[in-house]
Design a protein around this motif. Structure first.
Motif, PDB file in Angstrom:
ATOM      1  N   LEU A 131       2.119   4.627  12.543  1.00 21.45           N
ATOM      2  CA  LEU A 131       2.766   3.315  12.449  1.00 21.45           C
ATOM      3  C   LEU A 131       3.480   3.155  11.108  1.00 21.45           C
ATOM      4  CD1 LEU A 131       0.234   0.711  13.888  1.00 21.45           C
ATOM      5  CD2 LEU A 131       2.648   0.911  14.490  1.00 21.45           C
ATOM      6  N   MET A 132       2.803   3.565  10.033  1.00 21.80           N
ATOM      7  CA  MET A 132       3.404   3.448   8.703  1.00 21.80           C
ATOM      8  C   MET A 132       4.718   4.204   8.670  1.00 21.80           C
ATOM      9  SD  MET A 132      -0.013   3.746   6.262  1.00 21.80           S
ATOM     10  CE  MET A 132       0.817   3.506   4.686  1.00 21.80           C
ATOM     11  N   ASP A 133       4.705   5.382   9.236  1.00 25.38           N
ATOM     12  CA  ASP A 133       5.908   6.189   9.281  1.00 25.38           C
ATOM     13  C   ASP A 133       7.023   5.462  10.043  1.00 25.38           C
ATOM     14  OD1 ASP A 133       7.262   8.620   8.690  1.00 25.38           O
ATOM     15  OD2 ASP A 133       7.134   9.081  10.830  1.00 25.38           O
ATOM     16  N   GLN A 134       6.642   4.840  11.165  1.00 27.15           N
ATOM     17  CA  GLN A 134       7.640   4.142  11.989  1.00 27.15           C
ATOM     18  C   GLN A 134       8.291   2.964  11.279  1.00 27.15           C
ATOM     19  OE1 GLN A 134       7.071   2.680  15.918  1.00 27.15           O
ATOM     20  NE2 GLN A 134       6.103   4.563  16.614  1.00 27.15           N
ATOM     21  N   VAL A 135       7.522   2.270  10.420  1.00 27.45           N
ATOM     22  CA  VAL A 135       8.096   1.097   9.755  1.00 27.45           C
ATOM     23  C   VAL A 135       8.665   1.452   8.385  1.00 27.45           C
ATOM     24  CG1 VAL A 135       6.562  -0.502  10.957  1.00 27.45           C
ATOM     25  CG2 VAL A 135       5.911   0.357   8.699  1.00 27.45           C
ATOM     26  N   GLY A 136       8.650   2.739   8.038  1.00 24.05           N
ATOM     27  CA  GLY A 136       9.285   3.161   6.796  1.00 24.05           C
ATOM     28  C   GLY A 136       8.416   3.058   5.560  1.00 24.05           C
ATOM     29  N   ILE A 137       7.094   3.185   5.726  1.00 23.68           N
ATOM     30  CA  ILE A 137       6.188   3.267   4.571  1.00 23.68           C
ATOM     31  C   ILE A 137       5.572   4.668   4.621  1.00 23.68           C
ATOM     32  CG2 ILE A 137       4.047   2.402   3.525  1.00 23.68           C
ATOM     33  CD1 ILE A 137       5.948   0.211   3.397  1.00 23.68           C
ATOM     34  N   ARG A 138       5.656   5.404   3.525  1.00 24.33           N
ATOM     35  CA  ARG A 138       5.122   6.766   3.542  1.00 24.33           C
ATOM     36  C   ARG A 138       3.612   6.746   3.805  1.00 24.33           C
ATOM     37  NH1 ARG A 138       5.555   9.227  -1.424  1.00 24.33           N
ATOM     38  NH2 ARG A 138       6.270   7.307  -2.396  1.00 24.33           N
ATOM     39  N   PRO A 139       3.144   7.511   4.811  1.00 26.47           N
ATOM     40  CA  PRO A 139       1.724   7.502   5.180  1.00 26.47           C
ATOM     41  C   PRO A 139       0.798   7.880   4.017  1.00 26.47           C
ATOM     42  CG  PRO A 139       3.018   8.621   6.867  1.00 26.47           C
ATOM     43  CD  PRO A 139       3.942   8.359   5.727  1.00 26.47           C
ATOM     44  N   PRO A 146      -1.886  -4.049  -1.585  1.00 27.15           N
ATOM     45  CA  PRO A 146      -0.632  -4.783  -1.366  1.00 27.15           C
ATOM     46  C   PRO A 146       0.187  -5.033  -2.639  1.00 27.15           C
ATOM     47  CG  PRO A 146      -2.365  -5.767  -0.042  1.00 27.15           C
ATOM     48  CD  PRO A 146      -3.013  -4.691  -0.877  1.00 27.15           C
ATOM     49  N   HIS A 147      -0.506  -5.309  -3.778  1.00 27.35           N
ATOM     50  CA  HIS A 147       0.279  -5.662  -4.974  1.00 27.35           C
ATOM     51  C   HIS A 147       1.089  -4.485  -5.486  1.00 27.35           C
ATOM     52  CE1 HIS A 147      -3.197  -3.859  -7.133  1.00 27.35           C
ATOM     53  NE2 HIS A 147      -2.267  -3.523  -7.996  1.00 27.35           N
ATOM     54  N   GLN A 148       0.822  -3.289  -4.982  1.00 29.41           N
ATOM     55  CA  GLN A 148       1.578  -2.121  -5.438  1.00 29.41           C
ATOM     56  C   GLN A 148       2.876  -1.941  -4.646  1.00 29.41           C
ATOM     57  OE1 GLN A 148      -2.109   0.321  -5.030  1.00 29.41           O
ATOM     58  NE2 GLN A 148      -1.561   1.107  -7.041  1.00 29.41           N
ATOM     59  N   PHE A 149       3.153  -2.898  -3.761  1.00 26.12           N
ATOM     60  CA  PHE A 149       4.366  -2.805  -2.947  1.00 26.12           C
ATOM     61  C   PHE A 149       5.311  -3.966  -3.239  1.00 26.12           C
ATOM     62  CE2 PHE A 149       1.136  -0.453  -0.714  1.00 26.12           C
ATOM     63  CZ  PHE A 149       1.811   0.656  -0.215  1.00 26.12           C
ATOM     64  N   SER A 150       6.613  -3.732  -2.993  1.00 27.83           N
ATOM     65  CA  SER A 150       7.595  -4.804  -3.163  1.00 27.83           C
ATOM     66  C   SER A 150       7.542  -5.736  -1.947  1.00 27.83           C
ATOM     67  CB  SER A 150       8.991  -4.192  -3.263  1.00 27.83           C
ATOM     68  OG  SER A 150       9.350  -3.612  -2.025  1.00 27.83           O
ATOM     69  N   GLY A 151       8.245  -6.863  -2.041  1.00 29.01           N
ATOM     70  CA  GLY A 151       8.253  -7.838  -0.952  1.00 29.01           C
ATOM     71  C   GLY A 151       8.719  -7.245   0.367  1.00 29.01           C
ATOM     72  N   GLY A 152       9.760  -6.434   0.317  1.00 27.96           N
ATOM     73  CA  GLY A 152      10.284  -5.832   1.535  1.00 27.96           C
ATOM     74  C   GLY A 152       9.287  -4.859   2.148  1.00 27.96           C
ATOM     75  N   GLN A 153       8.623  -4.082   1.290  1.00 28.28           N
ATOM     76  CA  GLN A 153       7.619  -3.130   1.788  1.00 28.28           C
ATOM     77  C   GLN A 153       6.428  -3.856   2.390  1.00 28.28           C
ATOM     78  OE1 GLN A 153       7.258  -1.017  -1.941  1.00 28.28           O
ATOM     79  NE2 GLN A 153       7.858   0.885  -0.936  1.00 28.28           N
ATOM     80  N   ARG A 154       6.046  -4.977   1.753  1.00 32.04           N
ATOM     81  CA  ARG A 154       4.923  -5.743   2.297  1.00 32.04           C
ATOM     82  C   ARG A 154       5.257  -6.283   3.676  1.00 32.04           C
ATOM     83  NH1 ARG A 154       2.284  -9.004  -2.761  1.00 32.04           N
ATOM     84  NH2 ARG A 154       3.384  -7.737  -4.255  1.00 32.04           N
ATOM     85  N   GLN A 155       6.531  -6.691   3.848  1.00 28.78           N
ATOM     86  CA  GLN A 155       6.897  -7.187   5.170  1.00 28.78           C
ATOM     87  C   GLN A 155       6.815  -6.050   6.185  1.00 28.78           C
ATOM     88  OE1 GLN A 155       6.461  -9.503   7.091  1.00 28.78           O
ATOM     89  NE2 GLN A 155       7.858 -11.030   6.272  1.00 28.78           N
ATOM     90  N   ARG A 156       7.134  -4.824   5.775  1.00 29.60           N
ATOM     91  CA  ARG A 156       6.996  -3.674   6.670  1.00 29.60           C
ATOM     92  C   ARG A 156       5.524  -3.463   7.044  1.00 29.60           C
ATOM     93  NH1 ARG A 156      11.624  -0.167   6.533  1.00 29.60           N
ATOM     94  NH2 ARG A 156      13.126  -0.947   5.032  1.00 29.60           N
ATOM     95  N   ILE A 157       4.642  -3.671   6.064  1.00 29.31           N
ATOM     96  CA  ILE A 157       3.213  -3.525   6.335  1.00 29.31           C
ATOM     97  C   ILE A 157       2.764  -4.597   7.335  1.00 29.31           C
ATOM     98  CG2 ILE A 157       0.906  -3.691   5.295  1.00 29.31           C
ATOM     99  CD1 ILE A 157       2.335  -2.598   2.666  1.00 29.31           C
ATOM    100  N   GLY A 158       3.255  -5.828   7.136  1.00 30.87           N
ATOM    101  CA  GLY A 158       2.939  -6.907   8.070  1.00 30.87           C
ATOM    102  C   GLY A 158       3.420  -6.582   9.478  1.00 30.87           C
ATOM    103  N   ILE A 159       4.565  -5.943   9.561  1.00 33.57           N
ATOM    104  CA  ILE A 159       5.113  -5.568  10.865  1.00 33.57           C
ATOM    105  C   ILE A 159       4.245  -4.472  11.497  1.00 33.57           C
ATOM    106  CG2 ILE A 159       7.080  -4.450  12.014  1.00 33.57           C
ATOM    107  CD1 ILE A 159       8.887  -5.932   9.955  1.00 33.57           C
ATOM    108  N   ALA A 160       3.837  -3.494  10.682  1.00 32.59           N
ATOM    109  CA  ALA A 160       2.987  -2.416  11.202  1.00 32.59           C
ATOM    110  C   ALA A 160       1.681  -2.999  11.750  1.00 32.59           C
ATOM    111  CB  ALA A 160       2.689  -1.399  10.095  1.00 32.59           C
ATOM    112  N   ARG A 161       1.123  -3.961  11.022  1.00 31.94           N
ATOM    113  CA  ARG A 161      -0.125  -4.572  11.468  1.00 31.94           C
ATOM    114  C   ARG A 161       0.074  -5.300  12.799  1.00 31.94           C
ATOM    115  NH1 ARG A 161      -4.980  -7.346   9.231  1.00 31.94           N
ATOM    116  NH2 ARG A 161      -5.216  -9.215  10.488  1.00 31.94           N
TER     117      ARG A 161
END
Lengths: 322, 330
Positions: A131-139, A146-161
């Protein structure tokens, strides 16, 4: 096209000190399999409340939500849990919606644990990495916080979830409003790709009319707890029938300076309160066409053209200038 | 040229906990605001657009510091004035409105009293006249029932009404310069349109120049005459608004424009600027946009491009401005 979800005379009222907030008042519509339905309106119009009613995060005061042909309010236990797996939500604030003490991999995995997806943890970890790979976050970043990610990356994580349980319907509540333009474009493209790859159905809630136009097959316009217009997207933007829709479209500042002096309708006054909504048509205090009938009688959604519904006693005629 | 404000080579730094070196948030910005015109300062979060205006008005947070530069306003360098002198200018000649007007209003004084107080100090009016004038101006900026609103506290007003109170104050003071930092970002579109129209009226009536700081290119197209685009603490492009929207030349500006979902049909991909903005402590050596630029050549990674004039005051910080090159290749 097949209907995936149907809202039937949904009402949601919240009691407050000063009375009752009429957040959603008698709203009926359906979402078709594979489409994106845009839902626009200004702050306090009830669009987020409506989104939460649809996926059973809030219980309606009255009315019903049907999903895959089943009435959610009549479902219980395992059957309800199974049905609810098919609908997930993506939230606006990628900072507030992720638990800061959990590793992002575990955040994405949490719904899988709750619904006992996969044989064991190892199998779920593999699913999360995919899933991480699909939303563009390196597995490899599975163990980061979460605090180690930017706002856009966090939204990708929210989408993966949200995709962890392989839902059919995803309700996106202002998913790009907190993001910068260049990041917003990345997320919108991702949502488009995921829809194609996974045949997702979206309800896309936003106050941004340009974003909604870009993504949606149909658009519903909401004002003070009610739908005032529902139409195929291009028809709505080319030929709004409800005066409120027309005002909204005219108010959006367009990124084209040659349009700046074009004659435009400007809405006056402030939004009325959902605590004591106006009688009759709720838009009447601000509508230049309002007459006695509008003050007394609530207009129903009427089909003006194929698929184009409008709730107004005086709908705008062809290309009418306000 | 008659400029109300001229910022020259502004450099502003910030200290951060646990780091020895200060971060350069604004790195050599030049910006001029012609009298009576609206100048847009655009860019994404962290590009230094707000820090630029806070540096000039002396409102930087405690860990911020202007390292060098000039900000000439009516013949005086704002960066060299005492806090007292600056406060006098901020009250009279320069007005400011921010995204959240709550922060600029005193929460324990009724809004009308705050506006009237400004009128009293500025125009030397007596109390009764100041109140009458305040009510009149509150009505003018579209605040319903101004007599009742006069006695209400900021928290009793909606965001749109609070922003209107700030504009009413601006109208009373008739400043030479209004600095508006994301004034409509927190507002609904119908309220945003009203506020933008009010700002235009304010300008037309009083000849007020406006510095509009925003991330919203729609707002820029709507009210700006000239535009500066900032990226990673530097101006990367400057042009009049029509030139910018018709033929912007910097790859970053072009990327921003392409990323906007305006008339893009469904199904067609939006332009993606890859990656994210660089960290303040790890700025790229050459062009700061090079790591994200799809046209970057070797030179771009090693050498910093100057802000070149492409003609007619259209400035662009790029070794190979787009558009010009497109013409060569047909």
């Amino acid at each position: 096209m097949d209907e995936l979800l149907r809202a039937e005379r949904l009402v949601k009222e919240f009691p407050v000190k000063r009375g009752v907030v009429h957040a959603v008042s008698d709203v009926s519509f359906s979402i078709r399999k594979g489409e994106t339905l845009g839902l626009v309106g200004e702050s306090g119009c009830g669009k987020s409340t409506l989104g939460k009613l649809l996926i059973d995060l809030l219980t309606p005061t009255s009315g019903a939500v049907w999903f895959r042909g089943e009435d959610l309010s009549r479902m219980k236990g395992q059957a309800l849990r199974t049905l609810r797996r098919g609908m997930q939500m993506i939230f606006q604030d990628p900072y507030a919606s992720l638990d800061p003490r959990m590793r992002v991999g575990d955040i994405i995995m949490e719904p899988m644990n709750a619904h006992r997806v996969g044989k064991n943890r190892a199998e779920r970890v593999e699913m999360v990495r995919e899933l991480m790979d699909q939303v563009g976050i390196r597995p490899e970043l599975f163990n980061r916080y979460p605090h180690q990610f930017s706002g856009g990356q966090r939204q990708r994580i929210g989408i993966a979830r949200a995709l962890a349980l392989n839902p059919e319907l995803v309700i996106c509540d202002e998913p790009v409003s907190a993001l910068d333009v260049s990041i917003q474009a990345q997320i919108l493209n991702l949502l488009g790709d995921l829809q194609q790859q996974r045949s997702l159905t979206y309800l896309f809630i936003s106050h941004d009319l340009n974003v909604v136009r870009y993504l949606s097959d149909r658009v519903a316009v909401m004002f003070l707890g009610q739908f005032c217009e529902l139409s195929p997207t291009e028809q709505l933007y080319a030929q709004p029938r409800h005066p409120y829709t027309r005002f909204l479209l005219d108010a959006v500042p367009q990124p084209d300076p040659t349009l700046r002096d074009a004659e435009r309708a400007l809405l006056v006054g402030e939004v009325s309160s959902p605590v004591n909504p106006p009688s009759g048509c709720r838009f009447h205090p601000r509508c230049p066409y309002a007459d006695a009938r509008c003050r007394q009688e609530k207009p129903d959604l009427v089909e003006m053209a194929p698929g184009h519904l409008c709730a107004c006693h005086h709908p705008l005629a062809d290309r009418e200038i306000l | 040229m008659d400029n109300i404000l001229e910022i020259k080579n502004l450099i502003t730094s910030f200290a951060s906990d646990g780091r020895k070196e200060r971060a350069i948030a604004v790195n050599g910005v030049d910006l001029a605001i012609p009298r009576g015109k609206t100048v847009g300062l655009v860019g994404e979060s962290g590009c230094g657009k707000s820090v630029t205006s806070l540096s000039v008005t002396g409102l930087l947070a405690e860990n911020g510091r202007v390292e060098s530069g000039e900000a000439l306003f009516q013949g005086r360098d704002l960066l060299r004035l005492s806090e007292k002198e600056l406060r006098a200018i901020r009250g009279n000649d320069i007005s400011m409105i921010f995204q959240e007007p709550m922060t600029s209003l005193n929460p324990v004084i009724p809004v009308g009293v705050q506006v009237a107080e400004a009128a009293r100090l500025h125009e030397g009016l007596d109390k009764a006249t100041a109140k009458a004038r305040t009510v009149e101006i509150m009505r003018k900026v579209g605040i319903p029932e101004p007599e009742r609103r006069y006695g209400q506290y900021p928290h009793q007003l909606s965001g749109g009404l609070r922003q209107r109170v700030m504009i009413a104050m601006g109208m009373l003071l008739k400043p030479d310069l209004l600095i508006a930092d994301e004034p409509t970002t927190a507002l609904d579109v119908s309220i945003e349109a009203q506020i933008l129209r009010l700002m235009r009226d304010l300008q037309r009536e009083n000849g007020t120049a406006i510095l509009m700081i925003t991330h919203n290119l729609g707002v820029v197209a709507e009210i700006c005459d000239e535009v500066y685009v900032m990226y990673a603490g530097e101006v990367v492009e400057r042009a009049d608004v029509f030139t910018l929207f018709k033929s912007c030349a910097h790859p970053y500006t072009r990327g921003l424009m392409g990323a906007l979902p305006r008339m893009t049909p469904k199904g067609q991909r939006l332009y993606n600027i890859r990656g994210t903005v660089p960290n303040l402590w790890a700025m790229p050596v050459g062009c700061r946009f090079a790591p994200r630029c799809e046209f970057a050549a070797e030179r771009c990674h090693g050498e910093k491009p100057p802000l070149l004039d492409l003609g007619g005051g259209h400035l662009c910080r790029c070794f190979a401005p787009r558009g010009l090159e497109d013409e060569h290749h047909g």
